[in-house]
Design an enzyme around this catalytic site. Sequence first.
Site, short mmCIF file in Angstrom:
data_model
loop_
_atom_site.label_atom_id
_atom_site.label_comp_id
_atom_site.label_asym_id
_atom_site.label_seq_id
_atom_site.Cartn_x
_atom_site.Cartn_y
_atom_site.Cartn_z
N ASP A 132 0.88 -1.19 -0.02
CA ASP A 132 -0.07 -0.04 0.00
C ASP A 132 0.96 1.18 0.11
O ASP A 132 2.11 1.27 0.33
CB ASP A 132 -0.75 0.10 1.35
CG ASP A 132 -2.01 -0.99 1.39
OD1 ASP A 132 -2.11 -1.52 0.20
OD2 ASP A 132 -2.65 -1.14 2.28
N ARG A 182 -1.18 -0.43 -8.72
CA ARG A 182 -2.57 0.01 -8.50
C ARG A 182 -2.76 1.38 -8.27
O ARG A 182 -2.27 2.01 -7.44
CB ARG A 182 -2.95 -0.71 -7.11
CG ARG A 182 -4.28 -0.37 -6.71
CD ARG A 182 -4.40 -0.36 -5.05
NE ARG A 182 -4.19 -1.60 -4.46
CZ ARG A 182 -3.78 -1.85 -3.30
NH1 ARG A 182 -3.43 -1.03 -2.46
NH2 ARG A 182 -3.45 -3.05 -2.81
N ARG A 291 -12.84 6.24 5.14
CA ARG A 291 -13.82 6.03 4.26
C ARG A 291 -14.82 7.09 4.43
O ARG A 291 -15.75 7.08 3.60
CB ARG A 291 -14.24 4.23 4.76
CG ARG A 291 -13.38 3.40 4.76
CD ARG A 291 -13.08 3.04 3.20
NE ARG A 291 -12.00 3.58 2.63
CZ ARG A 291 -10.78 3.63 2.79
NH1 ARG A 291 -10.18 2.64 3.63
NH2 ARG A 291 -10.08 4.42 1.99
#
Length: 308
Positions: A132, A182, A291
């Site tokens: 990540d 990604r 989020r």
Amino acid sequence: MPFGRGFFLALAKSSYLNDHVTKWGFVRRATRKFMPGEAPEDALNACAELAKGGRGTIFTKLGEAITNAAEAKAVRDHYIWLFDQIRATNLPGHVSVKPTQLGLDIDAKMCEEYTFELAAKAQACGSFLWIDMEDSAYVDRTIDLYKKVKARYPDTGLAIQAYLFRTAKDIADLMTVNPVIRLVKGAYAEPPHVAFPRKADTDRAYYELSDTMLQAAKAGNCLPIFGTHDVALVGRIIARAKELGVGPGKYEVHMLYGIKDAEQMRFRADGQVVKTLVSYGSSWFKWYMRRLAERPANVGFVIRSMLG
Ligand SMILES: Cc1cc2nc3c(=O)[nH]c(=O)nc-3n(C[C@H](O)[C@H](O)[C@H](O)COP(=O)(O)OP(=O)(O)OC[C@H]3O[C@@H](n4cnc5c(N)ncnc54)[C@H](O)[C@@H]3O)c2cc1C
């Protein structure tokens, strides 16, 4: 807007809230929209369900910026165990890890050693290791780490953030290692000299970078992964891939568990390779604040679960 992106990203930095909110039942219930449960078994069960519909899973155990070496070792041990579960169950599961979870802030050598061990284990288990990308202070070190790991273990990928001004150059440099990238928009609070303050600029940059990556895929130099829930943008990228003659499998679409689920299934039904990132673990506070920052309306889930 009082509860905008900045508000939730500021809350994410609070250690007090991190220690306390994770114990509040109604917030724990609200997180269930985005994670099947805190236990790894919950994530493995979700993977089995997703596999029935042809979607792969990327597992990520929540937790970041850990502060002692024993915790980093526990994360490494956990993922070694998880790779064994993936192999034993024959599930289509990959793993995504944050360098600070493997102790980057404590000892860079230790972090590198653990990342190599996990990449080796992923290879031995027929799986894949993702790294990540965290906030901009870590980008140089994370890219260096990825280049070293990728040179020995091809089945490794790196997240790169479209909102950073530096990203076009980073992607160009990474092409020397035949990367698996990604591309995400970026989830952290960054100052305006580092990242686009306006979302529209990030969206535009994302499409331009996706075009560069697709052209590299056509030349066999890159496997692009599009990690976004921006369905219109994914549609444009798929159209561009078609135009370039880059077929599904030469690129993939990845989204988070619980977000745009119907669209994930629709892309899969249309022949796209789709994978879903499933988070689990008890250290969900910072992740959950990100989020909420992405879509402040998600706070409605918290209110509804508070009201029972
Ligand atoms: C597979 C994957 C891996 C990621 N890895 C990283 C990483 O390593 N580093 C990093 O910085 N970021 C990472 N991210 C997060 C990413 O940077 C964005 O913060 C996140 O994806 C939201 O942006 P978006 O691309 O979905 O676009 P947006 O334009 O923000 O959203 C597009 C649409 O999706 C909906 N949507 C977006 N987020 C939510 C949400 N939370 N809840 C409900 N609806 C939502 C919006 O309503 C909107 O309609 C990852 C994202 C994905 C999908």
